[in-house]
Design a protein around this motif. Sequence first.
Motif, PDB file in Angstrom:
ATOM      1  N   UNK A  71       0.819  -1.213   0.000  1.00 17.76           N
ATOM      2  CA  UNK A  71       0.000   0.000   0.000  1.00 17.76           C
ATOM      3  C   UNK A  71       0.855   1.267   0.000  1.00 17.76           C
ATOM      4  N   UNK A  72       1.917   1.293   0.784  1.00 19.01           N
ATOM      5  CA  UNK A  72       2.773   2.488   0.814  1.00 19.01           C
ATOM      6  C   UNK A  72       3.480   2.688  -0.519  1.00 19.01           C
ATOM      7  N   UNK A  73       3.970   1.611  -1.090  1.00 16.30           N
ATOM      8  CA  UNK A  73       4.652   1.730  -2.382  1.00 16.30           C
ATOM      9  C   UNK A  73       3.681   2.154  -3.480  1.00 16.30           C
ATOM     10  N   UNK A  74       2.462   1.645  -3.415  1.00 13.24           N
ATOM     11  CA  UNK A  74       1.457   2.065  -4.405  1.00 13.24           C
ATOM     12  C   UNK A  74       1.199   3.566  -4.305  1.00 13.24           C
ATOM     13  N   UNK A 101       8.951   1.127  -8.579  1.00 13.94           N
ATOM     14  CA  UNK A 101       8.536  -0.044  -9.364  1.00 13.94           C
ATOM     15  C   UNK A 101       9.355  -1.273  -8.972  1.00 13.94           C
ATOM     16  N   UNK A 102      10.657  -1.083  -8.766  1.00 14.58           N
ATOM     17  CA  UNK A 102      11.501  -2.209  -8.356  1.00 14.58           C
ATOM     18  C   UNK A 102      11.070  -2.726  -6.985  1.00 14.58           C
ATOM     19  N   UNK A 103      10.743  -1.813  -6.066  1.00 13.74           N
ATOM     20  CA  UNK A 103      10.259  -2.233  -4.750  1.00 13.74           C
ATOM     21  C   UNK A 103       8.967  -3.034  -4.865  1.00 13.74           C
ATOM     22  N   UNK A 104       8.099  -2.614  -5.756  1.00 13.33           N
ATOM     23  CA  UNK A 104       6.835  -3.337  -5.945  1.00 13.33           C
ATOM     24  C   UNK A 104       7.094  -4.736  -6.499  1.00 13.33           C
TER      25      UNK A 104
END
Length: 265
Positions: free
Chosen positions: A76-79, A145-148
């Motif tokens: 959720x945070x990355x989004x 994007x990489x984190x996701x």
Amino acid sequence: MPRVFHVPSLLTTGGLLALLALAPMPLLAEEGFAAQLDWGERHRITAPIAGRIEAIEARAGDRVEADDVLFRLDTRRSDADLRAARATMERLQMELDEAERERDKAEDLYDQTLIAARELELARIDYATVAARLAEARAQRDRIRADLEDATIRAPASGRLVRLDANTGQYVNPALLPPVLAILGTIDPMRAVATVPAATAADLEPGETVTVVVGDQRLSGTIATIGWEPTSDEPERGYRVEVEFSPMDDTPLRPGQPARIERDS
């Protein structure tokens, strides 16, 4: 005086050597040597980013294929960060378009000798500044994007999930202490590991074809490595030999099972 009779002993040096020559010696090349099974490789599955484990998609003992999903982290945070980065990029793109028009206008006016070189230089600096900020925003978007992608933890290879040390809802943070979420052992190939005397190790060659015997199974294998230093295990001190082989699909094998390595004639 009583007479002393000397009976010739059979265990003279020559006789002892003769007896030793007649004694059966183990034919290592034919009979093989004892070994134990082990995974081909062991992979420590960790979380590459911080987050809360939202779902666990496999259980200990499951056989998994490469790239199968093992864990999912809360994104959720990355989004939200990705949406913010995209909005920043849109704003900076509009600013860059405007700065480009101002720069082109300044170049045209400079060509007509209507403005000084200093004004043209300032217009070019404004354009370069906005372009740099847009590049930073794009890099930030790519990091998110990489984190996701990393939030979906996948199996690095095909094998069996040996151990699972994570729970749904657990928070992981590799910056503090990288947790080992699971252990994955590859099963194709597996390894048969043996400790052999120096003379046997010297007679073996990496790449040599051998047979791994497990119960009533005879499996073709290849010598992968031969140790150059003796093991420290006493009294089984010797040289470690590892053989790679592919097990049969219908018979699961486990590390620690006894096996035997036989050299092909």
